[in-house]
Design an enzyme around this catalytic site. Structure first.
Site, PDB file in Angstrom:
ATOM      1  N   ILE A 252      57.908  21.932  93.695  1.00  0.00           N
ATOM      2  CA  ILE A 252      58.773  22.656  94.619  1.00  0.00           C
ATOM      3  C   ILE A 252      59.948  21.786  95.081  1.00  0.00           C
ATOM      4  CG2 ILE A 252      57.666  22.041  96.828  1.00  0.00           C
ATOM      5  CD1 ILE A 252      57.667  25.072  97.479  1.00  0.00           C
TER       6      ILE A 252
ATOM      7  N   ASN B 261      49.654   9.556  92.162  1.00  0.00           N
ATOM      8  CA  ASN B 261      49.491   8.826  93.410  1.00  0.00           C
ATOM      9  C   ASN B 261      48.063   9.009  93.906  1.00  0.00           C
ATOM     10  OD1 ASN B 261      52.288   8.111  93.528  1.00  0.00           O
ATOM     11  ND2 ASN B 261      52.745  10.187  94.229  1.00  0.00           N
TER      12      ASN B 261
ATOM     13  N   HIS C  47      52.216  13.885  88.005  1.00  0.00           N
ATOM     14  CA  HIS C  47      53.634  14.237  87.989  1.00  0.00           C
ATOM     15  C   HIS C  47      54.163  13.942  86.590  1.00  0.00           C
ATOM     16  CE1 HIS C  47      54.301  14.090  92.518  1.00  0.00           C
ATOM     17  NE2 HIS C  47      53.146  13.458  92.413  1.00  0.00           N
TER      18      HIS C  47
ATOM     19  N   HIS D  45      46.573  15.289  90.707  1.00  0.00           N
ATOM     20  CA  HIS D  45      47.714  15.853  89.985  1.00  0.00           C
ATOM     21  C   HIS D  45      48.486  14.746  89.305  1.00  0.00           C
ATOM     22  CE1 HIS D  45      48.857  15.112  94.185  1.00  0.00           C
ATOM     23  NE2 HIS D  45      50.086  14.848  93.772  1.00  0.00           N
TER      24      HIS D  45
ATOM     25  N   GLU E 198      50.029  12.830  98.897  1.00  0.00           N
ATOM     26  CA  GLU E 198      50.173  13.839  99.941  1.00  0.00           C
ATOM     27  C   GLU E 198      49.154  14.960  99.796  1.00  0.00           C
ATOM     28  OE1 GLU E 198      54.167  15.316  99.859  1.00  0.00           O
ATOM     29  OE2 GLU E 198      55.036  13.327 100.141  1.00  0.00           O
ATOM     30  N   VAL E 199      48.922  15.366  98.556  1.00  0.00           N
ATOM     31  CA  VAL E 199      48.032  16.508  98.320  1.00  0.00           C
ATOM     32  C   VAL E 199      46.739  15.982  97.701  1.00  0.00           C
ATOM     33  CG1 VAL E 199      47.760  18.723  97.182  1.00  0.00           C
ATOM     34  CG2 VAL E 199      50.033  18.010  97.971  1.00  0.00           C
TER      35      VAL E 199
HETATM   36  P1  AMP Z   1      51.859  13.479  95.953  1.00  0.00           P
HETATM   37  O1  AMP Z   1      52.640  12.690  96.959  1.00  0.00           O
HETATM   38  O2  AMP Z   1      51.648  12.731  94.674  1.00  0.00           O
HETATM   39  O3  AMP Z   1      50.571  14.009  96.551  1.00  0.00           O
HETATM   40  O4  AMP Z   1      52.779  14.696  95.545  1.00  0.00           O
HETATM   41  C1  AMP Z   1      52.648  15.995  96.030  1.00  0.00           C
HETATM   42  C2  AMP Z   1      53.746  16.793  95.401  1.00  0.00           C
HETATM   43  O5  AMP Z   1      53.456  18.169  95.552  1.00  0.00           O
HETATM   44  C3  AMP Z   1      55.137  16.574  96.002  1.00  0.00           C
HETATM   45  O6  AMP Z   1      56.013  16.087  94.976  1.00  0.00           O
HETATM   46  C4  AMP Z   1      55.556  17.961  96.477  1.00  0.00           C
HETATM   47  O7  AMP Z   1      56.924  18.229  96.246  1.00  0.00           O
HETATM   48  C5  AMP Z   1      54.655  18.864  95.656  1.00  0.00           C
HETATM   49  N1  AMP Z   1      54.347  20.156  96.265  1.00  0.00           N
HETATM   50  C6  AMP Z   1      53.880  20.367  97.515  1.00  0.00           C
HETATM   51  N2  AMP Z   1      53.668  21.675  97.723  1.00  0.00           N
HETATM   52  C7  AMP Z   1      53.999  22.310  96.561  1.00  0.00           C
HETATM   53  C8  AMP Z   1      53.995  23.657  96.137  1.00  0.00           C
HETATM   54  N3  AMP Z   1      53.600  24.659  96.933  1.00  0.00           N
HETATM   55  N4  AMP Z   1      54.401  23.943  94.871  1.00  0.00           N
HETATM   56  C9  AMP Z   1      54.808  22.955  94.067  1.00  0.00           C
HETATM   57  N5  AMP Z   1      54.829  21.648  94.395  1.00  0.00           N
HETATM   58  C10 AMP Z   1      54.437  21.330  95.638  1.00  0.00           C
END
Ligand code: AMP
Length: 122
Positions: A36, A93, A108, A106, A101-102
């Protein structure tokens, strides 16, 4: 190390269809979708459909079918998005130092321009 999975994280909600996404590839064990907030012309996120917190959780606890499907899906997306010619970067990460963050594993997949150095000096 045993990690607790938060079923309310945003990628879990995407997998349940509660939040929309721009899907690039959907396979039996893997979803790849646009980030996003892209950091480059191409920036997609590949996630396993299973509940894994981070890389080591996935690598340790996922089945061979899930691990194979995930990596084949990522490679297919690199081809589909035209990244093979110029190159690309895969980053994951983990935890606080990794600034994850999530809390759903995942990868990237980033490309479409020269990406610069991997890590800024502290
Ligand atoms: P990380 O810091 O590796 O956990 O990255 C989390 C990533 O998720 C970030 O690059 C955000 O831009 C991405 N992200 C968060 N919410 C969404 C969403 N709803 N759809 C797509 N990407 C997202």
């Amino acid at each position: 190390m045993q990690k607790t999975y938060d079923a309310q994280n945003i990628f879990a909600r995407i997998l349940r269809g509660e939040i929309p996404n721009k899907t690039v590839l959907d396979t039996p064990h893997t979803l790849v979708f646009d980030n996003i907030n892209p950091a480059a012309p191409v920036h997609v996120l590949a996630i396993p459909k299973g509940a894994y917190v981070d890389f080591s959780d996935f690598a340790t606890n996922a089945s061979e079918a899930e691990i194979t499907d995930f990596h084949r899906a990522c490679a297919k997306v690199c081809e589909m998005l035209g990244l093979e010619a110029g190159g690309y970067r895969c980053i994951t990460n983990a935890g606080a130092h990794g600034m994850q963050e999530v809390p759903h594993y995942h990868l990237h997949i980033i490309g479409g321009r020269v990406l610069g150095r991997l890590v800024d000096p502290a």
